[in-house]
Design a protein around this motif. Structure first.
Motif, PDB file in Angstrom:
ATOM      1  N   ARG A 287       0.845  -1.200   0.000  1.00 39.91           N
ATOM      2  CA  ARG A 287       0.000   0.000   0.000  1.00 39.91           C
ATOM      3  C   ARG A 287       0.882   1.254   0.000  1.00 39.91           C
ATOM      4  NH1 ARG A 287      -5.212  -1.183   0.781  1.00 39.91           N
ATOM      5  NH2 ARG A 287      -5.693   0.999   1.331  1.00 39.91           N
ATOM      6  N   ASP A 288       1.846   1.272  -0.932  1.00 41.97           N
ATOM      7  CA  ASP A 288       2.733   2.426  -1.042  1.00 41.97           C
ATOM      8  C   ASP A 288       1.956   3.692  -1.378  1.00 41.97           C
ATOM      9  OD1 ASP A 288       4.884   0.752  -0.553  1.00 41.97           O
ATOM     10  OD2 ASP A 288       5.215   0.342  -2.676  1.00 41.97           O
ATOM     11  N   VAL A 289       0.922   3.546  -2.204  1.00 45.83           N
ATOM     12  CA  VAL A 289       0.018   4.646  -2.539  1.00 45.83           C
ATOM     13  C   VAL A 289      -1.338   4.316  -1.926  1.00 45.83           C
ATOM     14  CG1 VAL A 289      -1.146   5.893  -4.404  1.00 45.83           C
ATOM     15  CG2 VAL A 289       1.242   5.193  -4.673  1.00 45.83           C
TER      16      VAL A 289
ATOM     17  N   GLU B  99       6.146   9.039  -3.752  1.00 45.94           N
ATOM     18  CA  GLU B  99       6.421  10.236  -2.937  1.00 45.94           C
ATOM     19  C   GLU B  99       5.245  11.195  -2.915  1.00 45.94           C
ATOM     20  OE1 GLU B  99      10.029  12.491  -3.448  1.00 45.94           O
ATOM     21  OE2 GLU B  99      11.090  10.709  -4.179  1.00 45.94           O
ATOM     22  N   VAL B 100       4.639  11.423  -4.084  1.00 45.71           N
ATOM     23  CA  VAL B 100       3.564  12.423  -4.175  1.00 45.71           C
ATOM     24  C   VAL B 100       2.187  11.825  -3.911  1.00 45.71           C
ATOM     25  CG1 VAL B 100       4.907  13.833  -5.766  1.00 45.71           C
ATOM     26  CG2 VAL B 100       3.271  12.163  -6.685  1.00 45.71           C
ATOM     27  N   GLY B 101       2.102  10.503  -3.738  1.00 50.25           N
ATOM     28  CA  GLY B 101       0.831   9.888  -3.378  1.00 50.25           C
ATOM     29  C   GLY B 101      -0.032   9.431  -4.527  1.00 50.25           C
ATOM     30  N   GLY B 102       0.542   9.285  -5.725  1.00 54.33           N
ATOM     31  CA  GLY B 102      -0.230   8.791  -6.863  1.00 54.33           C
ATOM     32  C   GLY B 102      -1.259   9.785  -7.353  1.00 54.33           C
ATOM     33  N   LEU B 103      -2.231   9.278  -8.110  1.00 53.13           N
ATOM     34  CA  LEU B 103      -3.288  10.127  -8.643  1.00 53.13           C
ATOM     35  C   LEU B 103      -4.248  10.545  -7.538  1.00 53.13           C
ATOM     36  CD1 LEU B 103      -4.244   8.304 -11.975  1.00 53.13           C
ATOM     37  CD2 LEU B 103      -2.915  10.398 -11.737  1.00 53.13           C
ATOM     38  N   ASP B 104      -4.790  11.740  -7.665  1.00 54.94           N
ATOM     39  CA  ASP B 104      -5.792  12.248  -6.732  1.00 54.94           C
ATOM     40  C   ASP B 104      -7.170  11.819  -7.226  1.00 54.94           C
ATOM     41  OD1 ASP B 104      -7.484  13.610  -5.062  1.00 54.94           O
ATOM     42  OD2 ASP B 104      -6.759  15.616  -5.595  1.00 54.94           O
TER      43      ASP B 104
ATOM     44  N   MET C  51       1.342  18.688 -12.020  1.00 52.43           N
ATOM     45  CA  MET C  51       1.527  19.903 -11.224  1.00 52.43           C
ATOM     46  C   MET C  51       2.022  19.569  -9.818  1.00 52.43           C
ATOM     47  SD  MET C  51       1.065  22.585 -12.973  1.00 52.43           S
ATOM     48  CE  MET C  51       1.196  23.620 -11.537  1.00 52.43           C
ATOM     49  N   ARG C  52       1.506  18.504  -9.240  1.00 53.35           N
ATOM     50  CA  ARG C  52       1.925  18.120  -7.890  1.00 53.35           C
ATOM     51  C   ARG C  52       3.395  17.672  -7.891  1.00 53.35           C
ATOM     52  NH1 ARG C  52      -0.294  13.301  -5.697  1.00 53.35           N
ATOM     53  NH2 ARG C  52      -1.957  13.689  -7.212  1.00 53.35           N
ATOM     54  N   ILE C  53       3.806  16.998  -8.948  1.00 52.96           N
ATOM     55  CA  ILE C  53       5.208  16.589  -9.065  1.00 52.96           C
ATOM     56  C   ILE C  53       6.112  17.815  -9.165  1.00 52.96           C
ATOM     57  CG2 ILE C  53       6.875  15.491 -10.612  1.00 52.96           C
ATOM     58  CD1 ILE C  53       4.747  13.369 -11.212  1.00 52.96           C
ATOM     59  N   HIS C  54       5.713  18.775 -10.004  1.00 54.39           N
ATOM     60  CA  HIS C  54       6.512  20.000 -10.128  1.00 54.39           C
ATOM     61  C   HIS C  54       6.638  20.710  -8.773  1.00 54.39           C
ATOM     62  CE1 HIS C  54       7.426  20.361 -14.356  1.00 54.39           C
ATOM     63  NE2 HIS C  54       6.172  20.184 -14.723  1.00 54.39           N
ATOM     64  N   ARG C  55       5.527  20.887  -8.094  1.00 55.04           N
ATOM     65  CA  ARG C  55       5.561  21.613  -6.825  1.00 55.04           C
ATOM     66  C   ARG C  55       6.403  20.873  -5.793  1.00 55.04           C
ATOM     67  NH1 ARG C  55       0.015  22.745  -3.694  1.00 55.04           N
ATOM     68  NH2 ARG C  55       0.230  20.504  -3.338  1.00 55.04           N
ATOM     69  N   HIS C  56       6.207  19.560  -5.715  1.00 53.61           N
ATOM     70  CA  HIS C  56       6.929  18.755  -4.736  1.00 53.61           C
ATOM     71  C   HIS C  56       8.437  18.831  -4.948  1.00 53.61           C
ATOM     72  CE1 HIS C  56       7.842  15.369  -2.091  1.00 53.61           C
ATOM     73  NE2 HIS C  56       8.516  14.804  -3.096  1.00 53.61           N
ATOM     74  N   LEU C  57       8.881  18.663  -6.194  1.00 54.82           N
ATOM     75  CA  LEU C  57      10.314  18.636  -6.461  1.00 54.82           C
ATOM     76  C   LEU C  57      10.925  20.037  -6.394  1.00 54.82           C
ATOM     77  CD1 LEU C  57      10.422  15.988  -9.332  1.00 54.82           C
ATOM     78  CD2 LEU C  57      10.840  15.663  -6.894  1.00 54.82           C
ATOM     79  N   ARG C  58      10.158  21.050  -6.797  1.00 55.28           N
ATOM     80  CA  ARG C  58      10.652  22.428  -6.679  1.00 55.28           C
ATOM     81  C   ARG C  58      10.774  22.841  -5.211  1.00 55.28           C
ATOM     82  NH1 ARG C  58      12.675  25.714 -10.979  1.00 55.28           N
ATOM     83  NH2 ARG C  58      11.882  24.786 -12.895  1.00 55.28           N
TER      84      ARG C  58
END
Length: 482
Positions: free
Chosen positions: A129-131, A276-281, A293-300
């Motif tokens: 259950r990683d995501v 890391e970002v929790g998969g799809l919302d 967008m979530r990937i961009h924000r998280h890594l930035r």
């Protein structure tokens, strides 16, 4: 109020609107179409640079350093084509990939067709259950032969996003590709879409491939063997749209370093980043846009050096809507997803810490994607009314049409020329002539309808109306004999 007084009031209101908004609207159309030309130019430069290394690079791929890929296929009531689709995915030219089909509680024979075709047996496998996934897993199946790299997971129905997330949990390879069950990948699609990961393994986190309309094309054993135009004008116009938006638009943004949208129908991601970002919302109707967008924000926010790239060569073919009812539902959903995602990530807008994403890409999407139907509606409604009331001169109306639609047709023709120069997928001159004609038809009736539908989707979101994914009614691909 008398009729004359009513007409005079309307004339006064229209004159005020024209004086206040006519020049800004004309400038807007010039800027937006010019921006399309800039993006097309960037795409042409990218095609040129990729063409120099295309064949040699693909030939060199497939060695021991090629990263493994898990193809995640969410399936809901796909009994008609699921077996053909999975067979095609298993036979892709790639040295190390698995297919993970997640049956989202289908009410038809999707699961039983897979069990029969691939001689599946149920196994007691615990899926991590990683995501987070809310729906319960019913069963896990694998082929009896122990060699075919196929995993079929059956779960309770809870939607596409959760099906993909469960597939991420079940995936065993470092890269994860999201593929629609009714999509058709070209044989070397995986080799090409993974090339950026091979070239830059430490920074690359996501790549996207081109989506093209398969309506009317010749399909044999789950492969597009001859590209032909659809019979109807509605899907023909969408062929033109897909050229401009998916192929050229995203290629240009990718070269600029501002790609913020990868289609959920064909996207490749690093599995660890997805975790890391929790998969799809699953609450988002624009799930693919929101994920990137979530990937961009998280890594930035973490100040990590990373890349997101669009690769124009790997093509995924899909069936586009052939009826106005289905197309309306799709475009309403797309624009609602655009608005809700842009609003959710408004904190990134014009923030230097988010680089080109925050300073260029997001402002562009706000101005030229989200607000475009509002300003186009102005022209569709006000200009004809002004002509009827006699408060606008003919030269101005002609100038408006030329800048709003004539310039748009010119931009589309430029896009078609670049696409044909780079890939030459249409063998018949008749098809090219029909595409050119479709670029004109797009701006006469079709474009005005999409404006209305996009505004409907936006209005539904503003009223907090319940999100409905809608049903994509498909006629299916005409499978020709080999």
């Amino acid at each position: 109020m008398s009729w004359d007084a009513l007409v005079e009031s309307a004339r006064t209101a229209v004159v005020w609107l024209l004086s206040a908004a006519s020049v800004p609207v004309l400038v807007y159309f010039v800027v937006i179409n010019t921006s399309y030309l800039v993006v097309i130019t960037l795409a042409a430069l990218e095609f040129r640079s990729q063409a120099r290394r295309r064949d040699a690079a693909v030939a060199a791929l497939g060695g021991p350093l090629t990263p493994g890929v898990s193809l995640i296929v969410p399936a809901y009531n796909e009994e008609a084509g699921i077996v053909t689709s999975v067979k095609a995915l298993l036979s892709l030219r790639y040295p190390h990939h698995e297919v993970v089909v997640v049956d989202d509680g289908s009410g038809d024979a999707t699961l039983s067709r897979l069990v029969e075709a691939f001689d599946l047996v149920e196994i007691p496998r615990d899926i991590p259950r990683d995501v987070p996934v809310q729906a319960a897993v019913r069963s896990v199946h694998v082929p009896r032969d122990g060699r075919t790299r196929l995993v079929v997971v059956s779960k309770e129905n809870s939607g596409r996003s959760e099906a993909v997330n469960l597939g991420i949990n079940a995936a065993t390879e470092p890269l994860v590709a999201m593929i629609d069950a009714d999509s058709i990948l070209e044989p070397d699609a995986l080799l090409r879409v993974t090339q950026p990961f091979t070239n830059d393994p430490t920074r690359m986190v996501a790549t996207g491939g081109t989506i093209r309309a398969a309506n009317g094309s010749r399909v044999v054993s789950g492969r597009v063997v001859r590209v032909e135009l659809p019979r109807g004008w509605l899907p023909r116009v969408q062929v033109v749209e897909y050229f401009r938006a998916f192929l050229l638009g995203r290629t240009g943004w990718s070269r600029f370093g501002g790609l913020i949208l990868i289609s959920g129908a064909f996207g490749l991601f690093r599995r660890d980043v997805l975790v890391e970002v929790g998969g799809l919302d699953h609450t988002s109707i624009g799930e693919d846009f929101e994920l990137v967008m979530r990937i961009h924000r998280h890594l930035r926010d973490q100040k990590r050096d990373y890349r997101v790239q669009f690769v124009p060569e790997p093509v995924s073919w899909t069936e586009v809507p052939a009826t106005f009812r289905v197309l309306r539902s799709q475009r309403r959903r797309w624009h609602r997803g655009l608005w809700e995602t842009l609003w959710a990530y408004r904190g990134m807008l014009l923030r230097p810490r988010y680089g080109r994403i925050g300073m260029v890409a997001l402002p562009y999407y706000w101005l030229f994607e989200l607000l475009a139907p509002l300003l186009e509606a102005f022209g569709i409604i006000v200009v004809p009314v002004a002509l009827l009331l006699g408060v606008i001169n003919i030269p101005f109306a002609i100038m408006f049409l030329l800048l709003a639609y004539g310039y748009a047709i010119f931009v589309t023709l430029c896009a078609l020329a670049v696409e044909e120069w780079a890939f030459h997928r249409h063998e018949r001159w008749r098809d090219l002539a029909m595409i050119v004609l479709a670029s004109v038809v797009e701006n006469v009736g079709y474009r005005q309808l999409t404006v209305i539908w996009r505004l409907e989707g936006w209005w539904a979101s503003l009223r907090n109306k319940k999100q409905v994914w809608g049903v994509m009614t498909r006629s299916g691909f005409d499978e020709a004999s080999p």
